[in-house]
Scaffold this motif. Sequence first.
Motif, PDB file in Angstrom:
ATOM      1  N   GLU A 180       0.820  -1.216   0.000  1.00 50.24           N
ATOM      2  CA  GLU A 180       0.000   0.000   0.000  1.00 50.24           C
ATOM      3  C   GLU A 180       0.850   1.261   0.000  1.00 50.24           C
ATOM      4  OE1 GLU A 180      -4.325   0.933   1.916  1.00 50.24           O
ATOM      5  OE2 GLU A 180      -2.788   0.158   3.257  1.00 50.24           O
ATOM      6  N   GLU A 181       1.941   1.240   0.771  1.00 46.94           N
ATOM      7  CA  GLU A 181       2.793   2.437   0.849  1.00 46.94           C
ATOM      8  C   GLU A 181       3.465   2.736  -0.493  1.00 46.94           C
ATOM      9  OE1 GLU A 181       3.027   0.065   3.368  1.00 46.94           O
ATOM     10  OE2 GLU A 181       1.904   1.265   4.814  1.00 46.94           O
ATOM     11  N   GLN A 182       3.950   1.682  -1.156  1.00 48.39           N
ATOM     12  CA  GLN A 182       4.626   1.866  -2.445  1.00 48.39           C
ATOM     13  C   GLN A 182       3.641   1.880  -3.620  1.00 48.39           C
ATOM     14  OE1 GLN A 182       8.101  -0.743  -2.989  1.00 48.39           O
ATOM     15  NE2 GLN A 182       8.137  -1.099  -0.780  1.00 48.39           N
ATOM     16  N   ASN A 183       2.386   1.518  -3.345  1.00 47.59           N
ATOM     17  CA  ASN A 183       1.337   1.473  -4.366  1.00 47.59           C
ATOM     18  C   ASN A 183       1.751   0.615  -5.560  1.00 47.59           C
ATOM     19  OD1 ASN A 183      -1.219   2.126  -5.384  1.00 47.59           O
ATOM     20  ND2 ASN A 183      -0.396   3.789  -6.615  1.00 47.59           N
ATOM     21  N   LYS A 184       2.296  -0.560  -5.251  1.00 52.85           N
ATOM     22  CA  LYS A 184       2.689  -1.485  -6.319  1.00 52.85           C
ATOM     23  C   LYS A 184       2.798  -2.900  -5.769  1.00 52.85           C
ATOM     24  CE  LYS A 184       7.737  -1.243  -5.967  1.00 52.85           C
ATOM     25  NZ  LYS A 184       8.985  -0.979  -6.702  1.00 52.85           N
ATOM     26  N   LEU A 185       2.951  -3.847  -6.686  1.00 54.91           N
ATOM     27  CA  LEU A 185       3.130  -5.240  -6.298  1.00 54.91           C
ATOM     28  C   LEU A 185       4.582  -5.497  -5.949  1.00 54.91           C
ATOM     29  CD1 LEU A 185       1.010  -6.995  -9.084  1.00 54.91           C
ATOM     30  CD2 LEU A 185       0.286  -6.410  -6.766  1.00 54.91           C
ATOM     31  N   ILE A 186       4.795  -6.257  -4.896  1.00 54.81           N
ATOM     32  CA  ILE A 186       6.150  -6.681  -4.522  1.00 54.81           C
ATOM     33  C   ILE A 186       6.155  -8.202  -4.446  1.00 54.81           C
ATOM     34  CG2 ILE A 186       6.784  -4.570  -3.294  1.00 54.81           C
ATOM     35  CD1 ILE A 186       6.022  -5.987  -0.677  1.00 54.81           C
ATOM     36  N   GLN A 187       7.281  -8.806  -4.770  1.00 53.80           N
ATOM     37  CA  GLN A 187       7.350 -10.263  -4.755  1.00 53.80           C
ATOM     38  C   GLN A 187       7.211 -10.786  -3.331  1.00 53.80           C
ATOM     39  OE1 GLN A 187      10.832 -11.372  -7.354  1.00 53.80           O
ATOM     40  NE2 GLN A 187       9.269 -12.747  -8.162  1.00 53.80           N
ATOM     41  N   THR A 188       6.470 -11.883  -3.196  1.00 57.27           N
ATOM     42  CA  THR A 188       6.281 -12.516  -1.896  1.00 57.27           C
ATOM     43  C   THR A 188       7.570 -13.217  -1.491  1.00 57.27           C
ATOM     44  OG1 THR A 188       3.940 -12.865  -2.339  1.00 57.27           O
ATOM     45  CG2 THR A 188       4.927 -14.213  -0.609  1.00 57.27           C
ATOM     46  N   ILE A 189       8.008 -12.985  -0.284  1.00 56.14           N
ATOM     47  CA  ILE A 189       9.190 -13.664   0.258  1.00 56.14           C
ATOM     48  C   ILE A 189       8.707 -14.773   1.170  1.00 56.14           C
ATOM     49  CG2 ILE A 189      11.258 -13.431   1.676  1.00 56.14           C
ATOM     50  CD1 ILE A 189      11.274 -10.437   0.845  1.00 56.14           C
ATOM     51  N   ASN A 190       9.035 -15.994   0.783  1.00 56.23           N
ATOM     52  CA  ASN A 190       8.641 -17.138   1.608  1.00 56.23           C
ATOM     53  C   ASN A 190       9.729 -17.440   2.619  1.00 56.23           C
ATOM     54  OD1 ASN A 190       6.165 -17.763   0.264  1.00 56.23           O
ATOM     55  ND2 ASN A 190       7.359 -18.550  -1.452  1.00 56.23           N
ATOM     56  N   HIS A 191       9.383 -17.311   3.895  1.00 49.84           N
ATOM     57  CA  HIS A 191      10.344 -17.566   4.969  1.00 49.84           C
ATOM     58  C   HIS A 191      10.322 -19.041   5.324  1.00 49.84           C
ATOM     59  CE1 HIS A 191      10.973 -13.288   5.613  1.00 49.84           C
ATOM     60  NE2 HIS A 191       9.658 -13.129   5.589  1.00 49.84           N
ATOM     61  N   GLY A 192      11.468 -19.654   5.285  1.00 51.68           N
ATOM     62  CA  GLY A 192      11.572 -21.073   5.695  1.00 51.68           C
ATOM     63  C   GLY A 192      11.484 -21.216   7.200  1.00 51.68           C
ATOM     64  N   ASN A 193      11.247 -22.464   7.638  1.00 53.82           N
ATOM     65  CA  ASN A 193      11.148 -22.723   9.077  1.00 53.82           C
ATOM     66  C   ASN A 193      12.530 -22.707   9.709  1.00 53.82           C
ATOM     67  OD1 ASN A 193       8.387 -23.009   8.955  1.00 53.82           O
ATOM     68  ND2 ASN A 193       8.492 -25.212   8.483  1.00 53.82           N
TER      69      ASN A 193
END
Length: 313
Positions: free
Chosen positions: A300-313
């Motif tokens: 919302e702040e950047q008003n654009k799509l950002i890639q999802t970062i998947n955090h491992g366990n």
Amino acid sequence: MAKNGLHITNGDVLTDYLLELDFTEDILTWQEMLCEGPTIPKIDSKEFFDIRSEFLKSYYDIEVNSNELQAELSKLNHIDKYDEINLWFEFDLFCHINLLGIINLLHQRNIDKPLYLICSGRIKGEKNLKGLAELSPTQIKTHYQEKVLLTKEDIELAIALWRTYCGKDHNIFKPYIVKTSNFKYLSSCLKAHLKRFPHHQSGLGTLEAHILNLVKQNNVKSENHLLGYCLNYQGYYGYSDMQLKRKIEELDMFFNKTENQITLNRKGHEALLKQHNFASEVNNDMTYGGVNRLEYQFNEEQNKLIQTINHGN
């Protein structure tokens, strides 16, 4: 001499309405929902129809009648008999992505006829945006008389937007939001599309958050009652009851249900307050054209799509 036009409508309901109003020219009924599921640029191909048939069967248990589909599309095989093509599509995202698809199909078939757009939306004296089938016979005929001729630039825009939709980088849509064209609701639809991706804080798209708000703000008695609210108050999305039912089912984890009422549970309130990202729990893996929605989040702040970062366990 009267012109002979081909009408392309956004579905059976409008086709039947036009027939009731004594529209005597040929009508091609476009029955698709390209706003959901995978797409490829080349619409006029077996690969495209195979991809769409597989998606509609697996997600919505819809069997595509290929004979019926080909019978409709065969009307484009005799295009020389028509002087113009009239495109009957509405103000919402559902219709606009179908519209982009149709214009690209005509382009891919090298059909070079004047294209006119008949698009409903804001009606003078009416509070809510209106679909074409909601218009009175007089309003329908006025819309038809005031149809808009699409320019070469409009058609080139539709071609570029379709390629973008079928591609991997939907941030490319952003500059088009401020571009002037004869698609007067396009800007609102592109904004609505980008906000279909999970919010970077809550993990919910705008429509999902809106459904939770409808539950929070209203005395909702059942899923059917909630569906009625969703159909009437969904802004620029234009989703069908089938699509919205699926969304309500996906959001079940946020509801407390009794025999006579649906309310938000703790997770529902946390989602609306953006206290936790629920994208992976909801796990809505819908594809929009060329992109799986879980691959990106809307910042919302950047008003654009950002890639999802998947955090491992």
